[in-house]
Write an enzyme that holds these catalytic residues in place. Structure first.
Site, PDB file in Angstrom:
ATOM      1  CG  ASP A 138      62.506 -27.071  35.155  1.00 32.51           C
ATOM      2  OD1 ASP A 138      62.998 -27.757  34.236  1.00 32.51           O
ATOM      3  OD2 ASP A 138      61.928 -25.987  34.948  1.00 32.51           O
ATOM      4  CE  LYS A 146      73.183 -23.469  25.331  1.00 32.97           C
ATOM      5  NZ  LYS A 146      73.016 -24.302  26.521  1.00 32.97           N
ATOM      6  CG  ASN A 195      69.560 -29.530  30.496  1.00 33.81           C
ATOM      7  OD1 ASN A 195      69.831 -29.788  29.331  1.00 33.81           O
ATOM      8  ND2 ASN A 195      68.309 -29.327  30.908  1.00 33.81           N
ATOM      9  CE1 TYR A 202      70.696 -21.885  23.456  1.00 36.47           C
ATOM     10  CE2 TYR A 202      71.535 -22.433  21.276  1.00 36.47           C
ATOM     11  CZ  TYR A 202      71.016 -22.827  22.497  1.00 36.47           C
ATOM     12  OH  TYR A 202      70.815 -24.168  22.740  1.00 36.47           O
ATOM     13  CG  ASP A 245      65.861 -18.344  38.608  1.00 32.69           C
ATOM     14  OD1 ASP A 245      66.683 -18.648  37.709  1.00 32.69           O
ATOM     15  OD2 ASP A 245      65.329 -17.222  38.687  1.00 32.69           O
TER      16      ASP A 245
HETATM   17  N1  LIG Z   1      66.759 -28.887  21.799  1.00 34.10           N
HETATM   18  C1  LIG Z   1      67.846 -28.623  21.083  1.00 34.10           C
HETATM   19  O1  LIG Z   1      67.854 -28.735  19.853  1.00 34.10           O
HETATM   20  C2  LIG Z   1      69.107 -28.189  21.765  1.00 34.10           C
HETATM   21  C3  LIG Z   1      70.279 -28.131  20.997  1.00 34.10           C
HETATM   22  C4  LIG Z   1      71.460 -27.732  21.592  1.00 34.10           C
HETATM   23  C5  LIG Z   1      71.479 -27.399  22.933  1.00 34.10           C
HETATM   24  N2  LIG Z   1      70.341 -27.454  23.663  1.00 34.10           N
HETATM   25  C6  LIG Z   1      70.430 -27.077  25.077  1.00 34.10           C
HETATM   26  O2  LIG Z   1      69.984 -28.148  25.880  1.00 34.10           O
HETATM   27  C7  LIG Z   1      69.401 -27.628  27.082  1.00 34.10           C
HETATM   28  C8  LIG Z   1      67.996 -28.167  27.232  1.00 34.10           C
HETATM   29  O3  LIG Z   1      67.246 -27.806  26.101  1.00 34.10           O
HETATM   30  P1  LIG Z   1      65.798 -28.402  25.796  1.00 34.10           P
HETATM   31  O4  LIG Z   1      65.609 -28.348  24.322  1.00 34.10           O
HETATM   32  O5  LIG Z   1      65.625 -29.669  26.522  1.00 34.10           O
HETATM   33  O6  LIG Z   1      64.891 -27.238  26.416  1.00 34.10           O
HETATM   34  P2  LIG Z   1      63.463 -27.291  27.153  1.00 34.10           P
HETATM   35  O7  LIG Z   1      62.890 -25.933  26.966  1.00 34.10           O
HETATM   36  O8  LIG Z   1      62.674 -28.483  26.707  1.00 34.10           O
HETATM   37  O9  LIG Z   1      63.877 -27.520  28.687  1.00 34.10           O
HETATM   38  C9  LIG Z   1      64.598 -26.553  29.388  1.00 34.10           C
HETATM   39  C10 LIG Z   1      64.174 -26.588  30.853  1.00 34.10           C
HETATM   40  O10 LIG Z   1      64.932 -25.580  31.538  1.00 34.10           O
HETATM   41  C11 LIG Z   1      64.072 -24.966  32.473  1.00 34.10           C
HETATM   42  N3  LIG Z   1      64.584 -23.637  32.842  1.00 34.10           N
HETATM   43  C12 LIG Z   1      64.540 -22.508  32.095  1.00 34.10           C
HETATM   44  N4  LIG Z   1      65.086 -21.484  32.783  1.00 34.10           N
HETATM   45  C13 LIG Z   1      65.481 -21.978  33.989  1.00 34.10           C
HETATM   46  C14 LIG Z   1      66.089 -21.410  35.142  1.00 34.10           C
HETATM   47  N5  LIG Z   1      66.389 -20.098  35.184  1.00 34.10           N
HETATM   48  N6  LIG Z   1      66.362 -22.206  36.180  1.00 34.10           N
HETATM   49  C15 LIG Z   1      66.035 -23.533  36.150  1.00 34.10           C
HETATM   50  N7  LIG Z   1      65.430 -24.117  35.101  1.00 34.10           N
HETATM   51  C16 LIG Z   1      65.159 -23.346  34.035  1.00 34.10           C
HETATM   52  C17 LIG Z   1      62.710 -24.912  31.772  1.00 34.10           C
HETATM   53  O11 LIG Z   1      61.644 -24.745  32.697  1.00 34.10           O
HETATM   54  C18 LIG Z   1      62.689 -26.261  31.061  1.00 34.10           C
HETATM   55  O12 LIG Z   1      62.080 -27.259  31.844  1.00 34.10           O
HETATM   56  C19 LIG Z   1      69.478 -26.108  26.963  1.00 34.10           C
HETATM   57  O13 LIG Z   1      70.636 -25.633  27.608  1.00 34.10           O
HETATM   58  C20 LIG Z   1      69.579 -25.890  25.470  1.00 34.10           C
HETATM   59  O14 LIG Z   1      70.190 -24.668  25.149  1.00 34.10           O
HETATM   60  C21 LIG Z   1      69.147 -27.841  23.120  1.00 34.10           C
END
Ligand SMILES: NC(=O)c1ccc[n+]([C@@H]2O[C@H](COP(=O)([O-])OP(=O)(O)OC[C@H]3O[C@@H](n4cnc5c(N)ncnc54)[C@H](O)[C@@H]3O)[C@@H](O)[C@H]2O)c1
Length: 248
Positions: free
Chosen positions: A38, A159, A91, A155, A64
């Site tokens: 992360d 996606k 992710n 987004y 990153d």
């Molecule tokens: N929560 C939802 O409703 C939802 C729905 C569809 C898709 N998603 C996708 O699921 C994934 C996770 O989402 P989430 O809701 O758990 O988000 P979140 O914000 O809770 O977690 C995302 C994590 O990614 C890390 N991150 C951000 N940029 C980064 C980088 N450049 N390198 C490494 N780490 C990085 C952040 O520090 C964070 O810990 C994402 O790809 C999001 O688009 C989420």
């Protein structure tokens, strides 16, 4: 359920929070060793500590996904710290929502970069290890938003793009027994969503319009990822598995 992940080693990007953290814990509970990667090291360490506390094996690393050198160091760390690499979960991601006329080039680039460039760099660095051992699982996290959402041009485009990337990678790497699939979650109650000012409205609307009448949990998505990471899913590749409670 035993998905047979004993002895497997997984990298989960964005593993410090939300869906990524739940995925780390689920894969670890299924027997895999986890590199929790992360950009936020403290959060990665929290996830890794929770796995170790539960009797699993995990290593936390700041990475990153948009940075080529950082991604290579992440894959190298899976090999040096945990002994190899079998599963990659792309992710890491975030939203920068606004109408297109208000969207800056930075808003566009940052979202497209973390989703698409991130998946490209991580996959490119992982493939040589997976190909050499003739086994691999790559799971890319898309979103129901790949179908298009107002206020999410950046987004939705990223996606949707990840689905084309998934199919191209499935075709390119199948002969090395590497499967590449996508998971497309609907509304999942992670901090990224529950922290939105209009979350109560989102939740109420989801409960009314989703066939399974609730918002999703990170564990719902983690279960789909664990299945696609398993030996049982070895003849499934290039697919997108929606985890949306039936809402499109
Ligand atoms: N929560 C939802 O409703 C939802 C729905 C569809 C898709 N998603 C996708 O699921 C994934 C996770 O989402 P989430 O809701 O758990 O988000 P979140 O914000 O809770 O977690 C995302 C994590 O990614 C890390 N991150 C951000 N940029 C980064 C980088 N450049 N390198 C490494 N780490 C990085 C952040 O520090 C964070 O810990 C994402 O790809 C999001 O688009 C989420």
């Amino acid at each position: 359920m035993d998905f047979g992940l004993n002895g497997k080693i997984a990298i989960v990007t964005g593993g410090g929070n939300g869906i990524g953290a739940a995925t780390c814990r689920r894969l670890a509970a299924e027997g895999a060793s986890i590199l929790v990667a992360d950009i936020d090291l403290a959060k990665a360490q929290q996830t890794a500590a929770s796995i170790v506390e539960a009797g699993g094996r995990a290593h936390a690393l700041r990475a990153d996904v948009t940075d080529e050198a950082s991604v290579q160091a992440m894959v190298d760390a899976a090999v040096s710290e945990l002994g190899g690499l079998h599963i990659l979960v792309n992710n890491a991601g975030f939203t920068r929502d606004m109408r297109i006329t208000k969207m800056s080039v930075h808003d566009w680039d940052s979202v497209v970069d973390v989703v698409l460039k991130g998946a490209f760099l991580c996959t490119r660095a992982a493939i040589p290890h997976l190909a050499e051992q003739k086994f691999g699982r790559i799971i890319n996290i898309s979103s129901r938003a790949h179908l298009g959402n107002p206020g999410q041009a950046n987004y939705s485009a990223a996606k949707a793009g990840i689905l084309g990337f998934t199919r191209a990678m499935a075709m390119e790497n199948g002969r090395n027994w590497i499967t590449v699939n996508a998971v497309a979650p609907g509304i999942i109650g992670t901090e990224a969503v529950t922290g939105l000012p209009h979350f109560p409205k989102i939740k109420e609307n989801a409960e009314k319009t989703t066939p399974i009448p609730r918002i999703g949990e990170s564990d719902d998505v983690a279960a789909a990822i664990a299945f696609l990471a398993s030996e049982a899913a070895g003849y499934i590749t290039g697919e997108v598995l929606h985890v949306t409670g039936g809402r499109y």
